[in-house]
Write an enzyme that holds these catalytic residues in place. Sequence first.
Site, PDB file in Angstrom:
ATOM      1  N   LYS A 197       0.837   3.898  -2.717  1.00 20.62           N
ATOM      2  CA  LYS A 197       0.602   5.458  -2.610  1.00 20.62           C
ATOM      3  C   LYS A 197       2.218   6.373  -2.183  1.00 20.62           C
ATOM      4  O   LYS A 197       1.740   8.245  -3.235  1.00 20.62           O
ATOM      5  CB  LYS A 197       0.191   5.631  -1.474  1.00 20.62           C
TER       6      LYS A 197
ATOM      7  N   TYR B 112       0.336  -1.052  -0.272  1.00 27.20           N
ATOM      8  CA  TYR B 112      -0.092   0.028  -0.562  1.00 27.20           C
ATOM      9  C   TYR B 112       0.559   1.561   0.346  1.00 27.20           C
ATOM     10  O   TYR B 112       0.582   2.220  -1.001  1.00 27.20           O
ATOM     11  CB  TYR B 112      -0.762  -0.285   0.723  1.00 27.20           C
TER      12      TYR B 112
HETATM   13  N1  LIG Z   1     -10.425   5.823   4.715  1.00 29.85           N
HETATM   14  C1  LIG Z   1      -9.082   6.753   4.901  1.00 29.85           C
HETATM   15  O1  LIG Z   1      -8.484   6.654   6.334  1.00 29.85           O
HETATM   16  C2  LIG Z   1      -7.879   7.136   3.402  1.00 29.85           C
HETATM   17  C3  LIG Z   1      -6.818   7.374   4.112  1.00 29.85           C
HETATM   18  C4  LIG Z   1      -5.746   7.593   3.372  1.00 29.85           C
HETATM   19  C5  LIG Z   1      -6.170   7.270   2.118  1.00 29.85           C
HETATM   20  N2  LIG Z   1      -7.278   6.761   1.706  1.00 29.85           N
HETATM   21  C6  LIG Z   1      -6.938   6.769   0.710  1.00 29.85           C
HETATM   22  O2  LIG Z   1      -8.835   6.854  -0.656  1.00 29.85           O
HETATM   23  C7  LIG Z   1      -9.025   6.052  -0.832  1.00 29.85           C
HETATM   24  C8  LIG Z   1     -10.874   5.999  -0.838  1.00 29.85           C
HETATM   25  O3  LIG Z   1     -10.388   5.520   0.550  1.00 29.85           O
HETATM   26  P1  LIG Z   1     -11.855   4.572   1.185  1.00 29.85           P
HETATM   27  O4  LIG Z   1     -11.725   4.708   2.751  1.00 29.85           O
HETATM   28  O5  LIG Z   1     -12.916   5.635   0.708  1.00 29.85           O
HETATM   29  O6  LIG Z   1     -12.446   3.302   0.720  1.00 29.85           O
HETATM   30  P2  LIG Z   1     -13.417   2.400   1.226  1.00 29.85           P
HETATM   31  O7  LIG Z   1     -14.814   2.693   1.480  1.00 29.85           O
HETATM   32  O8  LIG Z   1     -12.278   1.180   1.294  1.00 29.85           O
HETATM   33  O9  LIG Z   1     -13.731   2.801  -0.699  1.00 29.85           O
HETATM   34  C9  LIG Z   1     -13.597   2.086  -1.915  1.00 29.85           C
HETATM   35  C10 LIG Z   1     -13.823   3.010  -2.645  1.00 29.85           C
HETATM   36  O10 LIG Z   1     -13.168   2.107  -3.862  1.00 29.85           O
HETATM   37  C11 LIG Z   1     -13.547   0.947  -5.007  1.00 29.85           C
HETATM   38  N3  LIG Z   1     -12.762   0.068  -5.500  1.00 29.85           N
HETATM   39  C12 LIG Z   1     -12.186  -0.505  -4.751  1.00 29.85           C
HETATM   40  N4  LIG Z   1     -11.345  -1.728  -5.855  1.00 29.85           N
HETATM   41  C13 LIG Z   1     -11.145  -1.247  -6.567  1.00 29.85           C
HETATM   42  C14 LIG Z   1     -12.075  -1.409  -8.567  1.00 29.85           C
HETATM   43  N5  LIG Z   1     -10.341  -2.277  -8.797  1.00 29.85           N
HETATM   44  N6  LIG Z   1     -12.284  -0.728  -9.484  1.00 29.85           N
HETATM   45  C15 LIG Z   1     -12.696   0.080  -9.461  1.00 29.85           C
HETATM   46  N7  LIG Z   1     -13.073   0.815  -7.921  1.00 29.85           N
HETATM   47  C16 LIG Z   1     -12.754   0.118  -6.432  1.00 29.85           C
HETATM   48  C17 LIG Z   1     -14.831   0.700  -4.246  1.00 29.85           C
HETATM   49  O11 LIG Z   1     -15.336   0.329  -4.767  1.00 29.85           O
HETATM   50  P3  LIG Z   1     -16.556  -0.871  -4.860  1.00 29.85           P
HETATM   51  O12 LIG Z   1     -15.914  -1.495  -4.280  1.00 29.85           O
HETATM   52  O13 LIG Z   1     -17.943  -0.859  -5.789  1.00 29.85           O
HETATM   53  O14 LIG Z   1     -15.230  -1.696  -6.703  1.00 29.85           O
HETATM   54  C18 LIG Z   1     -14.766   1.581  -3.441  1.00 29.85           C
HETATM   55  O15 LIG Z   1     -16.035   2.765  -3.986  1.00 29.85           O
HETATM   56  C19 LIG Z   1      -8.384   5.179  -1.585  1.00 29.85           C
HETATM   57  O16 LIG Z   1      -7.748   5.797  -2.787  1.00 29.85           O
HETATM   58  C20 LIG Z   1      -7.459   4.867  -0.447  1.00 29.85           C
HETATM   59  O17 LIG Z   1      -6.617   4.322  -0.029  1.00 29.85           O
HETATM   60  C21 LIG Z   1      -8.004   7.014   2.635  1.00 29.85           C
END
Ligand SMILES: NC(=O)c1ccc[n+]([C@@H]2O[C@H](COP(=O)([O-])OP(=O)(O)OC[C@H]3O[C@@H](n4cnc5c(N)ncnc54)[C@H](OP(=O)(O)O)[C@@H]3O)[C@@H](O)[C@H]2O)c1
Length: 241
Positions: A153, A149
């Site tokens: 990133k 990861y």
């Molecule tokens: N939450 C945090 O604290 C945090 C911190 C730093 C960075 N981020 C980053 O922010 C972004 C969103 O995170 P989140 O926390 O909102 O995650 P999340 O709630 O797990 O949602 C992830 C999203 O990505 C989609 N997804 C996953 N694999 C995919 C694929 N192969 N093709 C198309 N869509 C895909 C999922 O949709 P489906 O299941 O419908 O495919 C879902 O809509 C990510 O890149 C994550 O690394 C999050």
Amino acid sequence: MINENKKVAIVTGATRGIGYAITQRFLAAGISVAVCGRNQELLDKFDHPQVLAVNVDVSESEGVDNLTKQVLGRWGRIDIVVNNAGITRDSLLMRMSNEDWDRVLEVNLSGAFYLCRSVIRPMMKQKSGRIVNISSVIGVMGNAGQINYAASKAGLIGLTKSLAKEVASRGILVNAVAPGYIDTDMTQELDEKQRELITRHIPLGKTGSVDDVAETVYFLVSDANQYITGQTIHVDGGLVI
Ligand SMILES: NC(=O)c1ccc[n+]([C@@H]2O[C@H](COP(=O)([O-])OP(=O)(O)OC[C@H]3O[C@@H](n4cnc5c(N)ncnc54)[C@H](OP(=O)(O)O)[C@@H]3O)[C@@H](O)[C@H]2O)c1
């Protein structure tokens, strides 16, 4: 410069969490949005005249090219791309399988590469465009148990800087946003103790909300931003200072 309510965006991983919040923010500003994810049930819930919901796995380049074609077919332009889809498959290096390494790189990093490549010609023709890649504090700080990861990133930050230099002369601005700990499904697995430990290290003393990230992304793609490109904006309550 075109009216906000004529702009067209693509947001990947928009069915839940941060991507969903970004989509709602864009729609509130009158921006049309192509939302993508793989969960058809969640995609079907988008019942909005300015939304095109597309089932696509961003790690498959043909599907991504097809997404771009569908958006151009529907609206004839692409102004904004947010590479937000991301996954984790955590384990310590000595136990990490090839599959877990590959899958995280394919979705988080290759997915962004495929979509950037797919939209860059139409954006260059328009002589305008905004791309935001959702990185993470983990890509900057590293984290034990997350080498795949963190590498993906950190890779997004390198991609962002390089692409910003490639396309600046065409009026395209490319930035990254690095969220800290944001309350979504991705961070749901943390128990109370872990959450308390993390919060203790955040100067603002709390985890962030999806709207904190969505507002920052919106600023970067809006007309208010004319002079920021190639940057990584931290939305982390001061975690990385
Ligand atoms: N939450 C945090 O604290 C945090 C911190 C730093 C960075 N981020 C980053 O922010 C972004 C969103 O995170 P989140 O926390 O909102 O995650 P999340 O709630 O797990 O949602 C992830 C999203 O990505 C989609 N997804 C996953 N694999 C995919 C694929 N192969 N093709 C198309 N869509 C895909 C999922 O949709 P489906 O299941 O419908 O495919 C879902 O809509 C990510 O890149 C994550 O690394 C999050």
